[in-house]
Design an enzyme around this catalytic site. Structure first.
Site, PDB file in Angstrom:
ATOM      1  N   ASP A   1     -14.136  -7.797  20.626  1.00 12.83           N
ATOM      2  CA  ASP A   1     -12.982  -6.910  20.455  1.00 12.83           C
ATOM      3  C   ASP A   1     -11.727  -7.667  20.001  1.00 12.83           C
ATOM      4  O   ASP A   1     -11.619  -8.887  20.207  1.00 12.83           O
ATOM      5  CB  ASP A   1     -12.687  -6.205  21.790  1.00 12.83           C
TER       6      ASP A   1
ATOM      7  N   ALA B   1       9.110  -2.912   3.529  1.00 13.18           N
ATOM      8  CA  ALA B   1       8.633  -4.309   3.553  1.00 13.18           C
ATOM      9  C   ALA B   1       8.365  -4.777   4.975  1.00 13.18           C
ATOM     10  O   ALA B   1       9.213  -4.648   5.856  1.00 13.18           O
ATOM     11  CB  ALA B   1       9.662  -5.221   2.898  1.00 13.18           C
TER      12      ALA B   1
ATOM     13  N   PHE C   1       0.824  -1.214   0.000  1.00 15.36           N
ATOM     14  CA  PHE C   1       0.000   0.000   0.000  1.00 15.36           C
ATOM     15  C   PHE C   1       0.864   1.274   0.000  1.00 15.36           C
ATOM     16  O   PHE C   1       0.863   2.049  -0.980  1.00 15.36           O
ATOM     17  CB  PHE C   1      -0.924  -0.066   1.235  1.00 15.36           C
TER      18      PHE C   1
ATOM     19  N   ASP D   1      12.874 -11.776  -1.407  1.00 20.87           N
ATOM     20  CA  ASP D   1      12.647 -11.712   0.031  1.00 20.87           C
ATOM     21  C   ASP D   1      13.726 -10.854   0.699  1.00 20.87           C
ATOM     22  O   ASP D   1      14.918 -11.062   0.451  1.00 20.87           O
ATOM     23  CB  ASP D   1      12.735 -13.173   0.535  1.00 20.87           C
TER      24      ASP D   1
ATOM     25  N   THR E   1       6.291   2.566  12.806  1.00 27.06           N
ATOM     26  CA  THR E   1       4.904   2.855  13.183  1.00 27.06           C
ATOM     27  C   THR E   1       4.811   3.483  14.569  1.00 27.06           C
ATOM     28  O   THR E   1       5.701   3.291  15.409  1.00 27.06           O
ATOM     29  CB  THR E   1       4.101   1.531  13.163  1.00 27.06           C
ATOM     30  N   ASP E   2       3.692   4.160  14.814  1.00 28.61           N
ATOM     31  CA  ASP E   2       3.451   4.719  16.157  1.00 28.61           C
ATOM     32  C   ASP E   2       3.076   3.628  17.159  1.00 28.61           C
ATOM     33  O   ASP E   2       3.084   3.869  18.372  1.00 28.61           O
ATOM     34  CB  ASP E   2       2.360   5.802  16.113  1.00 28.61           C
TER      35      ASP E   2
ATOM     36  N   SER F   1       7.296  -6.624  16.959  1.00 26.60           N
ATOM     37  CA  SER F   1       8.271  -6.925  15.898  1.00 26.60           C
ATOM     38  C   SER F   1       8.799  -5.627  15.274  1.00 26.60           C
ATOM     39  O   SER F   1       9.976  -5.530  14.938  1.00 26.60           O
ATOM     40  CB  SER F   1       7.657  -7.845  14.838  1.00 26.60           C
ATOM     41  N   LYS F   2       7.937  -4.622  15.143  1.00 25.64           N
ATOM     42  CA  LYS F   2       8.409  -3.336  14.596  1.00 25.64           C
ATOM     43  C   LYS F   2       9.340  -2.655  15.608  1.00 25.64           C
ATOM     44  O   LYS F   2      10.343  -2.059  15.227  1.00 25.64           O
ATOM     45  CB  LYS F   2       7.226  -2.419  14.257  1.00 25.64           C
TER      46      LYS F   2
HETATM   47  P1  NAD Z   1       1.438  -3.644   3.260  1.00 26.07           P
HETATM   48  O1  NAD Z   1       1.131  -4.842   4.070  1.00 26.07           O
HETATM   49  O2  NAD Z   1       0.382  -3.049   2.423  1.00 26.07           O
HETATM   50  O3  NAD Z   1       2.677  -3.957   2.288  1.00 26.07           O
HETATM   51  C1  NAD Z   1       3.800  -4.659   2.709  1.00 26.07           C
HETATM   52  C2  NAD Z   1       4.617  -5.029   1.470  1.00 26.07           C
HETATM   53  O4  NAD Z   1       5.793  -5.719   1.907  1.00 26.07           O
HETATM   54  C3  NAD Z   1       3.875  -5.960   0.500  1.00 26.07           C
HETATM   55  O5  NAD Z   1       4.043  -5.507  -0.822  1.00 26.07           O
HETATM   56  C4  NAD Z   1       4.552  -7.300   0.713  1.00 26.07           C
HETATM   57  O6  NAD Z   1       4.538  -8.116  -0.460  1.00 26.07           O
HETATM   58  C5  NAD Z   1       5.964  -6.873   1.081  1.00 26.07           C
HETATM   59  N1  NAD Z   1       6.679  -7.894   1.858  1.00 26.07           N
HETATM   60  C6  NAD Z   1       6.204  -8.580   2.929  1.00 26.07           C
HETATM   61  N2  NAD Z   1       7.138  -9.459   3.355  1.00 26.07           N
HETATM   62  C7  NAD Z   1       8.222  -9.295   2.547  1.00 26.07           C
HETATM   63  C8  NAD Z   1       9.508  -9.911   2.498  1.00 26.07           C
HETATM   64  N3  NAD Z   1       9.870 -10.868   3.369  1.00 26.07           N
HETATM   65  N4  NAD Z   1      10.374  -9.489   1.547  1.00 26.07           N
HETATM   66  C9  NAD Z   1      10.014  -8.522   0.663  1.00 26.07           C
HETATM   67  N5  NAD Z   1       8.820  -7.937   0.655  1.00 26.07           N
HETATM   68  C10 NAD Z   1       7.927  -8.312   1.586  1.00 26.07           C
HETATM   69  O7  NAD Z   1       2.025  -2.588   4.288  1.00 26.07           O
HETATM   70  P2  NAD Z   1       1.848  -0.993   4.341  1.00 26.07           P
HETATM   71  O8  NAD Z   1       0.593  -0.678   5.038  1.00 26.07           O
HETATM   72  O9  NAD Z   1       2.115  -0.440   2.991  1.00 26.07           O
HETATM   73  O10 NAD Z   1       3.051  -0.635   5.333  1.00 26.07           O
HETATM   74  C11 NAD Z   1       4.353  -0.398   4.819  1.00 26.07           C
HETATM   75  C12 NAD Z   1       5.286  -0.096   5.978  1.00 26.07           C
HETATM   76  O11 NAD Z   1       4.809   1.046   6.682  1.00 26.07           O
HETATM   77  C13 NAD Z   1       5.374  -1.219   7.015  1.00 26.07           C
HETATM   78  O12 NAD Z   1       6.698  -1.317   7.449  1.00 26.07           O
HETATM   79  C14 NAD Z   1       4.457  -0.760   8.146  1.00 26.07           C
HETATM   80  O13 NAD Z   1       4.897  -1.277   9.376  1.00 26.07           O
HETATM   81  C15 NAD Z   1       4.652   0.746   8.059  1.00 26.07           C
HETATM   82  N6  NAD Z   1       3.499   1.552   8.521  1.00 26.07           N
HETATM   83  C16 NAD Z   1       2.246   1.315   8.033  1.00 26.07           C
HETATM   84  C17 NAD Z   1       1.198   2.138   8.437  1.00 26.07           C
HETATM   85  C18 NAD Z   1      -0.209   1.938   7.922  1.00 26.07           C
HETATM   86  O14 NAD Z   1      -1.137   2.574   8.434  1.00 26.07           O
HETATM   87  N7  NAD Z   1      -0.439   1.098   6.926  1.00 26.07           N
HETATM   88  C19 NAD Z   1       1.435   3.184   9.338  1.00 26.07           C
HETATM   89  C20 NAD Z   1       2.725   3.371   9.834  1.00 26.07           C
HETATM   90  C21 NAD Z   1       3.762   2.560   9.400  1.00 26.07           C
HETATM   91  O1  DAU Z   2      -0.873   3.100  13.750  1.00 29.38           O
HETATM   92  C1  DAU Z   2      -0.201   2.658  12.619  1.00 29.38           C
HETATM   93  C2  DAU Z   2      -0.672   1.266  12.272  1.00 29.38           C
HETATM   94  O2  DAU Z   2      -1.992   1.404  11.759  1.00 29.38           O
HETATM   95  C3  DAU Z   2       0.217   0.558  11.279  1.00 29.38           C
HETATM   96  O3  DAU Z   2       1.485   0.370  11.827  1.00 29.38           O
HETATM   97  C4  DAU Z   2      -0.394  -0.791  10.877  1.00 29.38           C
HETATM   98  O4  DAU Z   2       0.396  -1.397   9.872  1.00 29.38           O
HETATM   99  C5  DAU Z   2      -1.785  -0.551  10.354  1.00 29.38           C
HETATM  100  O5  DAU Z   2      -2.405  -1.780  10.044  1.00 29.38           O
HETATM  101  C6  DAU Z   2      -2.622   0.221  11.360  1.00 29.38           C
HETATM  102  O6  DAU Z   2      -2.926  -0.598  12.514  1.00 29.38           O
HETATM  103  P1  DAU Z   2      -4.393  -0.603  13.181  1.00 29.38           P
HETATM  104  O7  DAU Z   2      -4.555  -1.856  13.915  1.00 29.38           O
HETATM  105  O8  DAU Z   2      -4.656   0.675  13.894  1.00 29.38           O
HETATM  106  O9  DAU Z   2      -5.272  -0.582  11.805  1.00 29.38           O
HETATM  107  P2  DAU Z   2      -6.606  -1.374  11.386  1.00 29.38           P
HETATM  108  O10 DAU Z   2      -7.056  -0.772  10.106  1.00 29.38           O
HETATM  109  O11 DAU Z   2      -6.441  -2.835  11.460  1.00 29.38           O
HETATM  110  O12 DAU Z   2      -7.619  -0.948  12.533  1.00 29.38           O
HETATM  111  C7  DAU Z   2      -7.929   0.414  12.790  1.00 29.38           C
HETATM  112  C8  DAU Z   2      -8.878   0.438  13.984  1.00 29.38           C
HETATM  113  O13 DAU Z   2     -10.138  -0.141  13.572  1.00 29.38           O
HETATM  114  C9  DAU Z   2      -8.406  -0.367  15.163  1.00 29.38           C
HETATM  115  O14 DAU Z   2      -8.796   0.296  16.364  1.00 29.38           O
HETATM  116  C10 DAU Z   2      -9.167  -1.687  15.044  1.00 29.38           C
HETATM  117  C11 DAU Z   2     -10.469  -1.275  14.389  1.00 29.38           C
HETATM  118  N1  DAU Z   2     -11.098  -2.281  13.505  1.00 29.38           N
HETATM  119  C12 DAU Z   2     -10.338  -2.846  12.520  1.00 29.38           C
HETATM  120  C13 DAU Z   2     -10.863  -3.787  11.673  1.00 29.38           C
HETATM  121  C14 DAU Z   2     -10.005  -4.422  10.595  1.00 29.38           C
HETATM  122  C15 DAU Z   2     -12.439  -2.609  13.635  1.00 29.38           C
HETATM  123  O15 DAU Z   2     -13.141  -2.064  14.501  1.00 29.38           O
HETATM  124  N2  DAU Z   2     -12.974  -3.533  12.781  1.00 29.38           N
HETATM  125  C16 DAU Z   2     -12.236  -4.155  11.815  1.00 29.38           C
HETATM  126  O16 DAU Z   2     -12.798  -5.017  11.098  1.00 29.38           O
END
Ligand code: NAD
Ligand code: DAU
Length: 378
Positions: free
Chosen positions: A311, A102, A32, A79, A154-155, A183-184
């Site tokens: 939950d 990744a 994403f 990978d 991440t936060d 893990s992060k």
């Molecule tokens: P995502 O899950 O959408 O994408 C992760 C990508 O990493 C995928 O394309 C997957 O194929 C690739 N990947 C997974 N394992 C791999 C491996 N072993 N080798 C190579 N590629 C691999 O994740 P995202 O939401 O785009 O998040 C990206 C980064 O940002 C992550 O490190 C996540 O912790 C961080 N982050 C995400 C959010 C959020 O809200 N989505 C917020 C803060 C930080």
């Molecule tokens: O804060 C940053 C993080 O935000 C990133 O590091 C993560 O990669 C990302 O997935 C995200 O984590 P959250 O757990 O906050 O995101 P998620 O979209 O899974 O959930 C957002 C909120 O919504 C959380 O309080 C859980 C709730 N939720 C989620 C799902 C999937 C629901 O109530 N119902 C649901 O079906």
């Protein structure tokens, strides 16, 4: 030409080539945030991007369709835990930076099956750091000074906040609560150690919840948009009052670019949207937007689909980011307001049904069944 002269000319040529290269290595660039970053990078700079992605369930080549065929985009399916592959990519493409996205990223999956999180997030980050250190040590002085390793985190590493607690800042102690967050946090510590011990020029960003185009529909916002559209229940965890600080993905990408170009080595930067919202408010806003943009034939409001379910175990109550440091030091602030960003996002999902169908594979359907079928209504 004498042997000495030709060797000297070769050396000069090598220096010119190595110091003028400006390729970056992106990991997870088919996910994403990574795909949004790569697309913007290729559109706004002359620099090439080598995109290393394993294409797990969350990675999708379709996210990158707009840059397919561009010679500046070099996609490698592989990978980050594969040290030989990472080492050879660094030697072959000689990047001036690594931007490490990744990861396994979904908290619910880390509760059901944490193993992959330890492997990719911890071991994968270690492999990248170690290969980066070897590569960086062998660079000439100018390239060594320019090289950066940017770790996208991440936060969630900071744990959870009470309603009146101040927002997370860079000095908030780490207190990760889910296997994902732990893990992060481990990967952040390893990045810190490689900077402190070996001098590797690292940068770390800790960002709040992202939303926007190309987010895999396991996460709250895209899941709710698609379920609302299809008249399915909208599964809100617990009382729906958990709070997240939402940031539009393009703003996260612009923050990463700012940190990459001007961030101070060894520093961490918190990134947030100043948009704290309770989950239930996010979900009702999505219902209203879907009603407006794609009215239900029976004219029934989508809010009727909201279903409170069991939950998430260990569910963090509130996240909020204090982004003063990045704003003060790097002059960054988000461009998008939550309401306008959410409207754009809902529109994007309404207009991209082919993308949606392409990511809703059998494995996706299995995940939805596994996570929601047993979750009792409350
Ligand atoms: P995502 O899950 O959408 O994408 C992760 C990508 O990493 C995928 O394309 C997957 O194929 C690739 N990947 C997974 N394992 C791999 C491996 N072993 N080798 C190579 N590629 C691999 O994740 P995202 O939401 O785009 O998040 C990206 C980064 O940002 C992550 O490190 C996540 O912790 C961080 N982050 C995400 C959010 C959020 O809200 N989505 C917020 C803060 C930080
Ligand atoms: O804060 C940053 C993080 O935000 C990133 O590091 C993560 O990669 C990302 O997935 C995200 O984590 P959250 O757990 O906050 O995101 P998620 O979209 O899974 O959930 C957002 C909120 O919504 C959380 O309080 C859980 C709730 N939720 C989620 C799902 C999937 C629901 O109530 N119902 C649901 O079906």
């Amino acid at each position: 030409m004498s042997g000495d002269l030709s060797m000297f000319l070769c050396h000069i040529l090598n220096c010119v080539i190595t110091t003028s290269l400006n390729t970056i290595l992106v990991t997870g660039g088919a996910g994403f945030i990574g795909s949004n970053f790569v697309m913007e990078w290729l559109q706004t700079t002359d620099s090439a991007a080598v995109n290393l992605d394993l294409l797990t369930y969350a990675g999708n080549r379709g996210n990158l369709a707009s840059v397919d065929g561009k010679s500046k985009h070099i996609f490698v399916q592989g990978d980050v835990c594969d040290a030989e592959l990472v080492g050879s990519l660094l030697q072959k493409h000689r990047p001036c930076a690594i931007v490490h996205f990744a990861a396994e990223s979904h908290v619910d999956r880390s509760i059901i099956a944490p193993d992959a999180f330890l492997r990719t997030n911890i071991q994968g980050t270690f492999v990248l750091l170690d290969q980066a250190k070897k590569y960086w040590s062998g660079l000439n002085e100018a390239d060594r000074a320019r090289f950066r390793f940017l770790h996208v985190s991440t936060d969630e590493v900071y744990g959870t906040l009470g309603q009146d607690d101040p927002a997370f800042c860079e000095t908030t102690p780490y207190a990760p609560n889910s296997p994902y967050a732990a893990s992060k946090a481990a990967s952040d510590h390893m990045v810190r150690a490689y900077q402190h011990t070996f001098g590797l020029p690292t940068l770390t960003t800790n960002c709040s919840n992202n939303y926007g185009p190309f987010q895999f529909p396991e996460k709250l916002i895209p899941l709710m948009i698609l379920n609302a559209l299809e008249g399915k229940p909208l599964p809100v965890y617990g009382d729906g009052k958990n709070v997240r600080d939402w940031l539009y993905v393009a703003d996260h990408c612009s923050a990463i670019r700012a940190v990459l170009s001007h961030g101070a080595i060894g520093e961490t930067y918190n990134i947030g949207g100043n948009s704290e919202r309770a989950n239930i408010d996010v979900v009702t806003t999505i219902c209203d937007l879907v009603d407006e943009l794609r009215p239900d034939p029976s004219a029934k409001p989508r809010r009727r689909l909201i279903t409170y379910v069991e939950d998430r175990p260990g569910h963090d109550r509130r996240y909020a980011i204090d982004a003063t440091k990045i704003s003060r030091e790097l002059d960054w602030k988000p461009a998008e307001k939550f309401e306008s960003g959410l409207r754009k996002t809902v529109r994007w999902y309404l207009e991209n049904s082919a993308w949606i169908e392409s990511v809703r594979t059998g494995a996706y359907r299995d995940w939805i069944a596994q996570n929601y079928a047993e979750r009792v209504e409350i």
